[in-house]
Design an enzyme around this catalytic site. Structure first.
Site, PDB file in Angstrom:
ATOM      1  N   TYR A 156      49.314  22.835 134.970  1.00  0.00           N
ATOM      2  CA  TYR A 156      49.387  21.463 134.449  1.00  0.00           C
ATOM      3  C   TYR A 156      49.331  20.522 135.653  1.00  0.00           C
ATOM      4  O   TYR A 156      49.711  20.898 136.779  1.00  0.00           O
ATOM      5  CB  TYR A 156      50.684  21.267 133.654  1.00  0.00           C
ATOM      6  N   TYR A 190      47.621  31.318 130.894  1.00  0.00           N
ATOM      7  CA  TYR A 190      48.221  31.027 132.205  1.00  0.00           C
ATOM      8  C   TYR A 190      49.638  31.606 132.259  1.00  0.00           C
ATOM      9  O   TYR A 190      50.259  31.833 131.222  1.00  0.00           O
ATOM     10  CB  TYR A 190      48.236  29.504 132.481  1.00  0.00           C
ATOM     11  N   ARG A 211      51.100  33.097 128.815  1.00  0.00           N
ATOM     12  CA  ARG A 211      50.939  32.444 127.522  1.00  0.00           C
ATOM     13  C   ARG A 211      49.460  32.473 127.165  1.00  0.00           C
ATOM     14  O   ARG A 211      48.609  32.230 128.024  1.00  0.00           O
ATOM     15  CB  ARG A 211      51.363  30.959 127.618  1.00  0.00           C
ATOM     16  N   HIS A 214      45.999  27.653 124.964  1.00  0.00           N
ATOM     17  CA  HIS A 214      46.425  26.732 123.895  1.00  0.00           C
ATOM     18  C   HIS A 214      46.266  25.286 124.323  1.00  0.00           C
ATOM     19  O   HIS A 214      46.206  24.990 125.517  1.00  0.00           O
ATOM     20  CB  HIS A 214      47.896  26.990 123.516  1.00  0.00           C
ATOM     21  N   HIS A 216      48.303  21.623 123.547  1.00  0.00           N
ATOM     22  CA  HIS A 216      49.529  21.054 122.956  1.00  0.00           C
ATOM     23  C   HIS A 216      49.217  19.740 122.237  1.00  0.00           C
ATOM     24  O   HIS A 216      48.414  18.939 122.736  1.00  0.00           O
ATOM     25  CB  HIS A 216      50.533  20.703 124.054  1.00  0.00           C
TER      26      HIS A 216
HETATM   27  C1  BEZ Z   1      53.919  25.567 127.734  1.00  0.00           C
HETATM   28  O1  BEZ Z   1      53.556  24.585 128.373  1.00  0.00           O
HETATM   29  O2  BEZ Z   1      53.183  25.969 126.872  1.00  0.00           O
HETATM   30  C2  BEZ Z   1      55.195  26.310 128.026  1.00  0.00           C
HETATM   31  C3  BEZ Z   1      55.472  26.680 129.321  1.00  0.00           C
HETATM   32  C4  BEZ Z   1      56.662  27.337 129.613  1.00  0.00           C
HETATM   33  C5  BEZ Z   1      57.543  27.632 128.583  1.00  0.00           C
HETATM   34  C6  BEZ Z   1      57.251  27.258 127.281  1.00  0.00           C
HETATM   35  C7  BEZ Z   1      56.063  26.607 126.996  1.00  0.00           C
HETATM   36 FE    FE Z   2      51.353  25.063 127.632  1.00  0.00          FE
END
Ligand code: BEZ
Ligand code: FE
Length: 286
Positions: A156, A190, A211, A214, A216
């Site tokens: 990010y 990532y 993860r 995605h 957000h």
């Molecule tokens: C996220 O940005 O998706 C995320 C990152 C760390 C923990 C939970 C969500």
């Molecule tokens: Fe994220």
């Protein structure tokens, strides 16, 4: 008289004496569950100290930008469970997913169709489009769609000095028919931060810290409950093993290639760019 293994739980609960009834209930439940954990695990002195040291390191890792306790809650599925319970929605309404630590307030309001990727060349072109609807199937005009995602390198913008300020963030208002659209780069999987005690815990129990890809969203509109959510790429290698348990079936979508020259031209993307379509369904505010 006196404390014993048998009576200690009731004795501790018996000391709770707040005027705040909810606090008494929560504390009493916490004590019951902690004691049940200790009775079941029967930790040795060394194990108990190592647990205390772990929690101490979790606290020490926290600062104004890093929240290791939330990461711990996320990786143990506690955040996702809390979100399910605190945001029960009728069938068909867009489900929630964890907010995560990378949201930033104050993203710029952009015209529909704008590109939220600000000048970083890396990543594959992607168009995101859909509508904001009511549960009864009517379009919601003027809904605010606040979007953020990681760059192609998995970071990010606030984690990465090479990205412009507020890169891959933007706010959009749905049009009179509920439509929204924006351009971006196709998200990629990532790793969540692994350089702290939560990372140690994940390795110790044989888990990865990835993860799935995605985007957000926070979608809000007058008269409706706001929804904090994420849309996931069905083809992602981590789609079935999200490190923070955010993936719900209704939020998993296919990214397609744009094969229609008219669509590509209308939205200012190349033929062959990626395309994600998702309609948000908002719940009426109670
Ligand atoms: C996220 O940005 O998706 C995320 C990152 C760390 C923990 C939970 C969500
Ligand atoms: Fe994220």
């Amino acid at each position: 008289m006196g404390i014993s293994e048998e009576n200690i739980t009731d004795v501790v609960i018996g000391t709770l004496n707040s005027e705040n009834a909810r606090l008494n209930d929560v504390m009493s439940c916490l004590v019951r569950h902690l004691h049940a954990f200790i009775r079941e695990v029967e930790p040795t002195d060394e194990e108990w100290i190592s647990g205390i040291e772990f929690l101490t390191r979790v606290g020490q890792k926290c600062d104004t930008v890093r929240q290791e306790y939330i990461l711990l809650s996320d990786t143990l599925g506690v955040t996702a469970l809390k979100d399910c319970i605190a945001n029960r929605k009728p069938e068909g309404v867009t489900e929630v997913a964890v907010l995560g630590p990378f949201y930033r307030d104050g993203a710029q309001l952009l015209p529909l169709g704008s590109n939220i990727s600000r000048g970083t060349a890396d990543g594959e072109e992607c168009l995101v489009r859909g509508r904001v609807m009511t549960a009864a199937g009517k379009p919601v005009a003027g809904a605010l769609i606040d979007v953020w995602q990681a760059a192609d390198n998995g970071l990010y913008e606030q984690q990465d000095e090479s990205q412009p300020e507020m890169n891959l963030r933007g706010c959009f208002l749905s049009d009179e028919d509920g439509f929204y659209s924006f351009r971006t780069v196709k998200p990629k999987y990532y790793p969540i931060p692994g350089d702290g005690p939560v990372g140690e815990m994940l390795s110790a129990v044989g888990r990865h810290n990835y993860r799935p890809a995605h985007i957000h969203f926070i979608v809000s509109a007058e008269g409706f409950e706001p929804v904090v959510t994420q849309i996931y790429d069905r083809q992602d290698p981590y789609i079935d093993s999200d490190a923070v348990f955010g993936v719900k079936e209704s939020l998993v979508k296919d990214f397609h290639r744009i094969e229609d020259a008219g669509l590509a031209r209308d939205f200012g993307v190349s033929l062959g760019a990626w395309f994600l379509e998702y309609d948000f369904v908002l719940n009426d505010a109670g």
